[in-house]
Design an enzyme around this catalytic site. Structure first.
Site, mmCIF file in Angstrom:
data_model
loop_
_atom_site.group_PDB
_atom_site.id
_atom_site.type_symbol
_atom_site.label_atom_id
_atom_site.label_comp_id
_atom_site.label_asym_id
_atom_site.label_seq_id
_atom_site.Cartn_x
_atom_site.Cartn_y
_atom_site.Cartn_z
ATOM 1 C CG ASN A 8 43.013 -14.098 -65.585
ATOM 2 O OD1 ASN A 8 41.985 -14.472 -66.163
ATOM 3 N ND2 ASN A 8 42.995 -13.463 -64.433
ATOM 4 N NE ARG A 102 40.606 -16.336 -62.271
ATOM 5 C CZ ARG A 102 39.755 -15.328 -62.292
ATOM 6 N NH1 ARG A 102 39.924 -14.322 -63.130
ATOM 7 N NH2 ARG A 102 38.734 -15.314 -61.477
ATOM 8 C CG HIS A 191 37.212 -14.767 -54.995
ATOM 9 N ND1 HIS A 191 36.310 -14.021 -54.253
ATOM 10 C CD2 HIS A 191 37.445 -14.074 -56.117
ATOM 11 C CE1 HIS A 191 36.019 -12.912 -54.908
ATOM 12 N NE2 HIS A 191 36.700 -12.918 -56.051
ATOM 13 N NE ARG A 252 30.115 -9.500 -59.025
ATOM 14 C CZ ARG A 252 31.215 -10.231 -58.897
ATOM 15 N NH1 ARG A 252 31.254 -11.254 -58.079
ATOM 16 N NH2 ARG A 252 32.287 -9.941 -59.600
ATOM 17 C CD GLU A 396 43.148 -14.237 -57.321
ATOM 18 O OE1 GLU A 396 42.128 -14.870 -57.611
ATOM 19 O OE2 GLU A 396 43.196 -12.992 -57.321
#
Ligand code: ADP
Length: 409
Positions: A8, A102, A191, A252, A396
């Protein structure tokens, strides 16, 4: 034996895991960071498994820190190889059969994990327009890894891919069509790797075929999104063109009337970069209560802190709105799952998101919810609930490794 290296990569760092796919055991994990800075850093952890049948590590060996300059990603991979040579496990004894990368943005072009060749690299590069903070770093990692591991397959696993099954009415914004098409403006969703992993784990846990289930998955981390999954396919998700839309997040805004941006430009004199910073870094829980760690907010709220109370109320209000909307889109729901840092660890959030859904047969058992052990799949709905509510730890890396292996065969 098949072993997958999962990478990643960002622009100045990358994380990795070496996973033995027989039993899906992590053999080693690590992080190379501050690439390009005067003092780089690499951390490598060897996972020791007491019982070869155990999927989770029984013991983790000591971590080693390496401080020296790491000029680029290629040197970063060399630092990783050195760490494997020095601390194990031996890559000769556990040679990776493939590397899974990823990649945040696959646009409308990549709808599944894809073996990487030069053309795919170019495709990921072109999509940097849509993900300027993410795709360039992933690409640097891919190029360096393809040099370091030249003889094995490399596979790109995209955060957006799972949501490519959304129907046009879910992914289309009611924006001038030509303008939207010219700039590839549509909802992509993010996601996806986590939503896919969790929905499959939830189906396996309840012992029903994935294809029969209507599911809602709340991935609540620092970034947060919720997805409606019908028969294993994403039909709607809260993040859109970028990971800014939807739920209230750590920093956010999530959903916002777009006219606010025009107003702030005209009246507050904020430029594009200011707005970018405000919306992505200074809003959400941080903007409302000055902190983005849910643990802080929950304890401050218990002490009577009004800002923390309002922040949590806004956070939960948004979760309830999406729960209701997605039940309507799915025509009902069979399984609701909570995952990621907040979803796995905060009973108050799980209870609050669903507390008005008794009329729809959703009943959370307070004791199961409060006492849910960490790190495993737990049912928190009561025995008389029509809908199964679960806490599902996401993974993940395992999902990337699975998709990598599937894409290679
Ligand atoms: P991301 O991958 O988006 O950075 P994570 O899934 O790791 O996020 O979640 C990080 C967030 O999870 C933290 O900001 C914090 O709010 C929350 N979190 C982590 N651990 C706990 C915990 N034990 N209790 C409550 N919240 C937690």
């Amino acid at each position: 034996m098949s072993v997958v290296l999962v990478v990643n990569s960002g622009s100045s760092s990358f994380k990795y895991q070496l996973i033995d796919m027989a039993g899906e055991r992590v053999l080693a994990s690590g992080l190379v960071e501050r690439i390009g800075e005067p003092q780089g850093r690499a951390r490598h952890t060897v996972h020791v498994h007491a019982d070869p049948g155990e999927p989770t590590p029984a013991v983790e060996s000591a971590t080693s820190e390496i401080g020296r300059r790491i000029p680029d990603h290629t040197a970063g991979f060399q630092a990783m190889l050195d760490a494997f040579a020095a601390h194990g496990p031996s890559l000769e004894a556990h040679p990776p059969t493939a590397v899974g990368h990823r990649v945040v943005h696959g646009g409308a072009r990549f709808f599944a994990a894809t073996p990487i060749d030069d053309l795919v690299e170019t495709g990921i590069d072109e999509l940097s327009v849509l993900a300027p903070l993410h795709n360039p770093g992933a690409l640097q990692g891919i190029r360096a890894a393809r040099r370091s591991f030249a003889d094995i397959e490399h596979v790109a696993v995209f955060d957006t891919a799972f949501h490519q099954s959304m129907p046009p009415e879910a992914y289309t914004y009611a924006l001038d069509r030509d303008l939207a098409e010219r700039h590839r403006i549509r909802r992509y969703g993010f996601h996806g790797t986590s939503h896919k992993f969790v929905s499959e784990a939830a189906a396996a846990h309840v012992g029903r075929p994935l294809g029969e289930l209507r599911q809602i998955v709340f991935h609540l981390g620092n970034g947060a999104s919720v997805t409606a999954i019908d028969g294993g396919r994403s039909i709607d998700t809260s993040m859109g063109f970028t990971p800014l839309e939807g739920l209230v997040m750590g920093t956010r805004t999530g959903d916002l009337d777009p006219a606010i941006l025009l107003h702030l430009q005209r009246r507050a004199g904020l430029g594009v970069d200011d707005l970018d910073r405000v919306l992505n870094k200074e809003s959400g829980l941080v903007g409302l209560a000055g902190a983005n760690d849910m643990r802080d907010l929950v304890s401050r709220r218990a002490e009577g802190d009004e800002r923390a109370r309002l922040a949590l109320d806004v956070y939960l209000h948004r979760l309830r709105s999406y729960a209701g909307a997605y039940m309507a889109q799915l025509g009902g729901v069979d399984v609701i799952s909570f995952t990621a840092g907040v979803g796995e660890n905060t009973p108050l959030v799980r209870a609050g998101a669903l507390d008005r859904l008794g009329f729809a047969g959703v009943r959370v058992d307070p004791e199961r919810n409060e006492g849910a052990p960490r790190g495993e799949i737990v049912r928190i709905s009561s025995d008389d609930s029509d809908v199964t509510v679960l806490v599902v730890p996401t993974d993940e890396e395992i999902e990337i490794a699975r998709q990598t292996l599937a894409a290679c065969s």
